[in-house]
Design a protein around this motif. Structure first.
Motif, short mmCIF file in Angstrom:
data_model
loop_
_atom_site.label_atom_id
_atom_site.label_comp_id
_atom_site.label_asym_id
_atom_site.label_seq_id
_atom_site.Cartn_x
_atom_site.Cartn_y
_atom_site.Cartn_z
N GLY A 60 -10.67 -0.46 11.81
CA GLY A 60 -10.73 -0.99 12.89
C GLY A 60 -9.66 -2.02 13.67
N ASN A 61 -8.85 -2.44 12.72
CA ASN A 61 -7.76 -3.21 12.92
C ASN A 61 -6.27 -2.58 12.60
N VAL A 62 -6.37 -1.26 12.51
CA VAL A 62 -5.21 -0.99 11.60
C VAL A 62 -4.02 -0.96 12.56
N LYS A 63 -3.92 -0.92 13.75
CA LYS A 63 -2.57 -1.00 14.53
C LYS A 63 -2.05 -2.76 14.38
N GLU A 64 -3.21 -3.71 14.66
CA GLU A 64 -2.75 -4.87 14.39
C GLU A 64 -2.11 -5.20 12.97
N LEU A 65 -2.85 -4.62 11.80
CA LEU A 65 -2.50 -4.79 10.64
C LEU A 65 -1.13 -4.30 10.16
N ASP A 66 -0.81 -3.19 10.79
CA ASP A 66 0.50 -2.41 10.58
C ASP A 66 1.43 -3.20 11.17
N GLU A 67 1.27 -3.80 12.52
CA GLU A 67 2.18 -4.81 13.07
C GLU A 67 2.33 -5.92 12.21
N LEU A 68 1.37 -6.46 11.75
CA LEU A 68 1.65 -7.83 11.04
C LEU A 68 2.50 -7.52 9.60
N LEU A 69 2.41 -6.27 9.03
CA LEU A 69 3.11 -5.85 7.97
C LEU A 69 4.53 -5.54 8.25
N THR A 70 4.73 -4.85 9.41
CA THR A 70 6.16 -4.22 9.71
C THR A 70 7.45 -5.12 9.28
N VAL A 77 5.79 2.07 8.31
CA VAL A 77 4.51 2.00 7.93
C VAL A 77 4.35 3.55 7.39
N GLU A 78 4.56 4.41 8.19
CA GLU A 78 4.28 6.00 8.21
C GLU A 78 5.10 6.59 6.85
N GLU A 79 6.23 5.78 6.24
CA GLU A 79 6.85 6.18 5.11
C GLU A 79 6.44 5.77 3.90
N LEU A 80 5.42 4.76 4.03
CA LEU A 80 4.87 4.19 2.80
C LEU A 80 4.05 5.33 1.94
N ALA A 92 -3.58 -7.06 3.96
CA ALA A 92 -3.53 -7.69 5.37
C ALA A 92 -4.81 -8.02 6.00
N PHE A 93 -5.54 -7.33 5.87
CA PHE A 93 -6.90 -7.69 6.52
C PHE A 93 -7.53 -8.88 5.75
N GLU A 94 -7.41 -8.78 4.37
CA GLU A 94 -8.19 -9.96 3.62
C GLU A 94 -7.20 -11.21 4.00
N LYS A 132 5.02 -12.40 1.43
CA LYS A 132 5.57 -13.06 2.71
C LYS A 132 4.85 -13.04 3.87
N LEU A 133 3.57 -12.10 3.74
CA LEU A 133 2.71 -12.02 4.58
C LEU A 133 1.70 -13.31 4.41
N ALA A 134 1.43 -13.73 3.26
CA ALA A 134 0.64 -14.77 3.16
C ALA A 134 1.45 -16.15 3.55
#
Length: 149
Positions: A60-70, A77-80, A92-94, A132-134
């Protein structure tokens, strides 16, 4: 009744990882995947509510989560790998949505899942990205850790 013990949450994350992996590959409906997992697995000692929240929250939040991780990835992301992608998205969601879960628990659980399901060294990559995200999402909490002098 929700079982929020660490072991029940761990099982919920493990099932969520497998369900997200399936969702990423097959693109089936999350509701269908959830029903299949509940029917085909023993959820007696699993936090079903947490499984539901993660399984619906990540897609439900995949676009935003991918943007946070990038910013913290060394590739797109597509290459992971599918396993790393699912673990990082769940972490990232947690980190973003489940402030009741300490960031160290989120990172440690991601590392453990990567050790079991990921490639040989992927746990190190998961650790680095989630750490790093944390620091970005949980700056106050991450800043409170004692320095190692």
């Amino acid at each position: 009744m929700s079982q929020a013990t660490p072991a029940a949450r761990r099982k919920a994350r493990r099932f969520t990882l497998q369900a997200l992996y399936q969702w990423q590959l097959a693109g089936a409906s999350v509701t269908d995947i959830e029903a299949q997992f509940l029917a085909n697995n023993d959820f007696a000692k699993t936090d079903r509510e947490y499984f539901h929240d993660l399984l619906h929250g990540v897609p439900g939040n995949v676009k935003e989560l991918d943007e946070l991780l990038t910013p913290f990835l060394d590739r797109r992301v597509e290459e992971l790998s599918q396993v790393e992608k699912a673990i990082l998205r769940m972490g990232a969601f947690e980190l973003k949505e489940r402030l009741d879960v300490p960031y160290r628990v989120v990172i440690n659980e991601g590392i453990e899942l990567a050790k079991v399901f990921g490639a040989e060294e992927s746990f190190k990559y998961v650790n680095g990205v989630l750490d790093k995200l944390a620091r970005k999402l949980r700056y106050e909490e991450a800043s409170e850790r004692p320095s190692r002098d």
